[in-house]
Design a protein around this motif. Structure first.
Motif, mmCIF file in Angstrom:
data_model
loop_
_atom_site.group_PDB
_atom_site.id
_atom_site.type_symbol
_atom_site.label_atom_id
_atom_site.label_comp_id
_atom_site.label_asym_id
_atom_site.label_seq_id
_atom_site.Cartn_x
_atom_site.Cartn_y
_atom_site.Cartn_z
ATOM 1 N N GLY A 11 10.074 -2.127 -0.550
ATOM 2 C CA GLY A 11 11.117 -2.845 0.187
ATOM 3 C C GLY A 11 12.517 -2.473 -0.286
ATOM 4 O O GLY A 11 12.694 -1.933 -1.377
ATOM 5 N N THR A 70 7.671 -1.133 7.078
ATOM 6 C CA THR A 70 7.404 -2.569 6.917
ATOM 7 C C THR A 70 6.406 -2.761 5.774
ATOM 8 O O THR A 70 5.713 -1.821 5.376
ATOM 9 C CB THR A 70 6.767 -3.163 8.181
ATOM 10 O OG1 THR A 70 5.512 -2.492 8.406
ATOM 11 C CG2 THR A 70 7.674 -2.970 9.399
ATOM 12 N N ARG A 71 6.332 -4.007 5.285
ATOM 13 C CA ARG A 71 5.350 -4.307 4.242
ATOM 14 C C ARG A 71 3.943 -4.001 4.745
ATOM 15 O O ARG A 71 3.119 -3.424 4.030
ATOM 16 C CB ARG A 71 5.455 -5.783 3.821
ATOM 17 C CG ARG A 71 4.480 -6.160 2.697
ATOM 18 C CD ARG A 71 4.479 -7.667 2.446
ATOM 19 N NE ARG A 71 3.649 -8.057 1.321
ATOM 20 C CZ ARG A 71 2.324 -8.173 1.354
ATOM 21 N NH1 ARG A 71 1.661 -7.894 2.469
ATOM 22 N NH2 ARG A 71 1.654 -8.535 0.275
ATOM 23 N N GLN A 72 3.689 -4.371 5.994
ATOM 24 C CA GLN A 72 2.349 -4.147 6.558
ATOM 25 C C GLN A 72 1.987 -2.659 6.539
ATOM 26 O O GLN A 72 0.869 -2.274 6.207
ATOM 27 C CB GLN A 72 2.320 -4.691 7.987
ATOM 28 C CG GLN A 72 0.946 -4.734 8.612
ATOM 29 C CD GLN A 72 0.967 -5.558 9.896
ATOM 30 O OE1 GLN A 72 1.501 -6.665 9.918
ATOM 31 N NE2 GLN A 72 0.420 -5.027 10.972
ATOM 32 N N ASP A 91 2.516 -8.489 -4.390
ATOM 33 C CA ASP A 91 3.930 -8.116 -4.226
ATOM 34 C C ASP A 91 4.547 -7.740 -5.567
ATOM 35 O O ASP A 91 4.492 -8.538 -6.524
ATOM 36 C CB ASP A 91 4.737 -9.312 -3.688
ATOM 37 C CG ASP A 91 4.375 -9.691 -2.271
ATOM 38 O OD1 ASP A 91 3.994 -8.794 -1.498
ATOM 39 O OD2 ASP A 91 4.505 -10.894 -1.937
ATOM 40 N N GLN A 174 2.973 -7.803 13.657
ATOM 41 C CA GLN A 174 3.541 -7.568 12.326
ATOM 42 C C GLN A 174 3.491 -8.882 11.568
ATOM 43 O O GLN A 174 3.995 -9.886 12.064
ATOM 44 C CB GLN A 174 5.002 -7.115 12.438
ATOM 45 C CG GLN A 174 5.190 -5.615 12.693
ATOM 46 C CD GLN A 174 4.718 -4.745 11.535
ATOM 47 O OE1 GLN A 174 4.719 -5.167 10.376
ATOM 48 N NE2 GLN A 174 4.320 -3.524 11.834
ATOM 49 N N ALA A 175 2.890 -8.885 10.391
ATOM 50 C CA ALA A 175 2.830 -10.120 9.611
ATOM 51 C C ALA A 175 3.434 -9.874 8.234
ATOM 52 O O ALA A 175 3.574 -8.731 7.812
ATOM 53 C CB ALA A 175 1.383 -10.580 9.467
ATOM 54 N N THR A 176 3.807 -10.957 7.553
ATOM 55 C CA THR A 176 4.414 -10.800 6.228
ATOM 56 C C THR A 176 3.372 -10.849 5.115
ATOM 57 O O THR A 176 3.699 -10.658 3.960
ATOM 58 C CB THR A 176 5.473 -11.899 5.971
ATOM 59 O OG1 THR A 176 4.899 -13.166 6.304
ATOM 60 C CG2 THR A 176 6.708 -11.665 6.830
ATOM 61 N N ASP A 177 2.105 -11.136 5.467
ATOM 62 C CA ASP A 177 1.075 -11.073 4.434
ATOM 63 C C ASP A 177 -0.250 -10.601 5.042
ATOM 64 O O ASP A 177 -0.378 -10.487 6.265
ATOM 65 C CB ASP A 177 0.922 -12.414 3.704
ATOM 66 C CG ASP A 177 0.049 -13.395 4.460
ATOM 67 O OD1 ASP A 177 0.121 -13.440 5.700
ATOM 68 O OD2 ASP A 177 -0.727 -14.113 3.801
ATOM 69 N N ASP A 178 -1.199 -10.303 4.172
ATOM 70 C CA ASP A 178 -2.466 -9.725 4.625
ATOM 71 C C ASP A 178 -3.487 -10.781 5.006
ATOM 72 O O ASP A 178 -4.283 -10.579 5.918
ATOM 73 C CB ASP A 178 -2.996 -8.797 3.528
ATOM 74 C CG ASP A 178 -2.024 -7.660 3.300
ATOM 75 O OD1 ASP A 178 -1.998 -6.758 4.140
ATOM 76 O OD2 ASP A 178 -1.256 -7.728 2.328
ATOM 77 N N LYS A 200 8.288 -15.629 -5.458
ATOM 78 C CA LYS A 200 8.766 -14.281 -5.121
ATOM 79 C C LYS A 200 10.272 -14.203 -5.357
ATOM 80 O O LYS A 200 11.022 -15.043 -4.880
ATOM 81 C CB LYS A 200 8.446 -13.943 -3.658
ATOM 82 C CG LYS A 200 8.841 -12.518 -3.260
ATOM 83 C CD LYS A 200 8.057 -12.038 -2.054
ATOM 84 C CE LYS A 200 8.389 -12.785 -0.794
ATOM 85 N NZ LYS A 200 9.767 -12.531 -0.305
ATOM 86 N N THR A 202 13.410 -13.315 -4.272
ATOM 87 C CA THR A 202 13.913 -12.954 -2.944
ATOM 88 C C THR A 202 15.437 -13.000 -2.889
ATOM 89 O O THR A 202 16.072 -12.099 -2.341
ATOM 90 C CB THR A 202 13.322 -13.925 -1.874
ATOM 91 O OG1 THR A 202 11.896 -13.901 -1.957
ATOM 92 C CG2 THR A 202 13.747 -13.512 -0.466
#
Ligand code: CTP
Ligand code: MG
Length: 225
Positions: A11, A70-72, A91, A174-178, A200, A202
């Motif tokens: 990121g 993206t994170r994904q 993370d 698109q999601a912010t976590d798995d 986190k 941030t």
């Protein structure tokens, strides 16, 4: 079974405003170095996704790949880089990782196929009034009862998470976590009690908190050896 720790660290850290966040130092160690050190003892291999064109912070050795936009996308590339049966996604921006939480997430992931660290929500939740000047709306949201704030580490059967990523990509999600990608397939994700110290990093306020906690954390780790 073989276990891989996959660490998205690609990121840009835009909310923190100090360049790529994984390289930011807290108590003399980068966020990434802290995360890698915390997971290493629990897994067979560690793979890190780094920002395009950047190398690991000095003094750290780990397998690394180039992350995505993206994170994904970064996690998807990490998944393609391992053949482990179980993957632990964490993370880089969460530098304080209690070993008991790692063990509990791995045990739950092995048993259920998917698990995440999470904390019951402690604060009252409100929705901002659509006309921002007018404050917030109380009581419009469900109560906090039964609500959890999701953290990492998250553990999965690798084949299951690969399938969840494949389906999300196909649907343009698109999601912010798995764990969210697995849940949208209708599968359940085990909730494992996380830890307040797994917050986190941030914002600048989070960084101040992390810098205050680091010496205390490091002395606890030394004591436990
Ligand atoms: N991450 C990643 N690849 C991306 C975006 C994020 O590997 N393209 C990683 C981050 O490095 C971080 C984790 O996902 O370890 C959680 O993301 P977040 O806290 O949002 O970090 P940043 O995206 O760097 O921060 P910001 O959203 O403020 O720019
Ligand atoms: Mg981000």
């Amino acid at each position: 079974v073989s276990i891989a720790a996959l660490i998205p660290a690609a990121g840009s850290g835009s909310r923190l405003g100090q360049g790529p966040k994984a390289y930011v130092e807290v108590g003399g160690l980068s966020l990434l170095a802290r995360s890698v050190a915390a997971l290493r003892a629990h897994v067979d291999e560690v793979i890190v996704a780094l920002p395009d064109g950047l190398a690991l912070p000095p003094g750290l050795s780990a397998r690394c790949i180039c992350g995505g936009v993206t994170r994904q996308e970064s996690v998807s590339r990490l998944l393609d880089a391992t053949a482990a049966e179980i993957v632990l996604i964490h993370d880089a921006a969460r530098p304080f990782v209690p070993p008991e939480v790692v063990q509990a997430v791995l045990a739950a992931a092995t048993q259920h196929g998917a698990a995440t660290a999470a904390l019951p929500v402690a604060d009252t939740l409100v929705a901002q009034h659509p006309d921002g000047e007018r404050g917030a709306l109380w009581g419009q949201l469900t109560s906090r009862e039964g609500l959890w704030a999701v953290q990492t580490p998250q553990g999965f059967d690798r084949a299951l998470l690969l399938e969840a990523h494949r389906q999300a990509a196909q649907a343009g999600i698109q999601a912010t976590d798995d764990a969210g990608l697995v849940a949208r397939l209708g599968l359940s994700v085990a909730l494992v009690p996380g830890d307040a110290r797994l917050f986190k990093v941030t914002t600048p306020g989070d960084l101040a908190l992390a810098r205050a906690l680091a010496p205390v954390w490091d002395s606890l780790v030394l004591e436990s050896r």
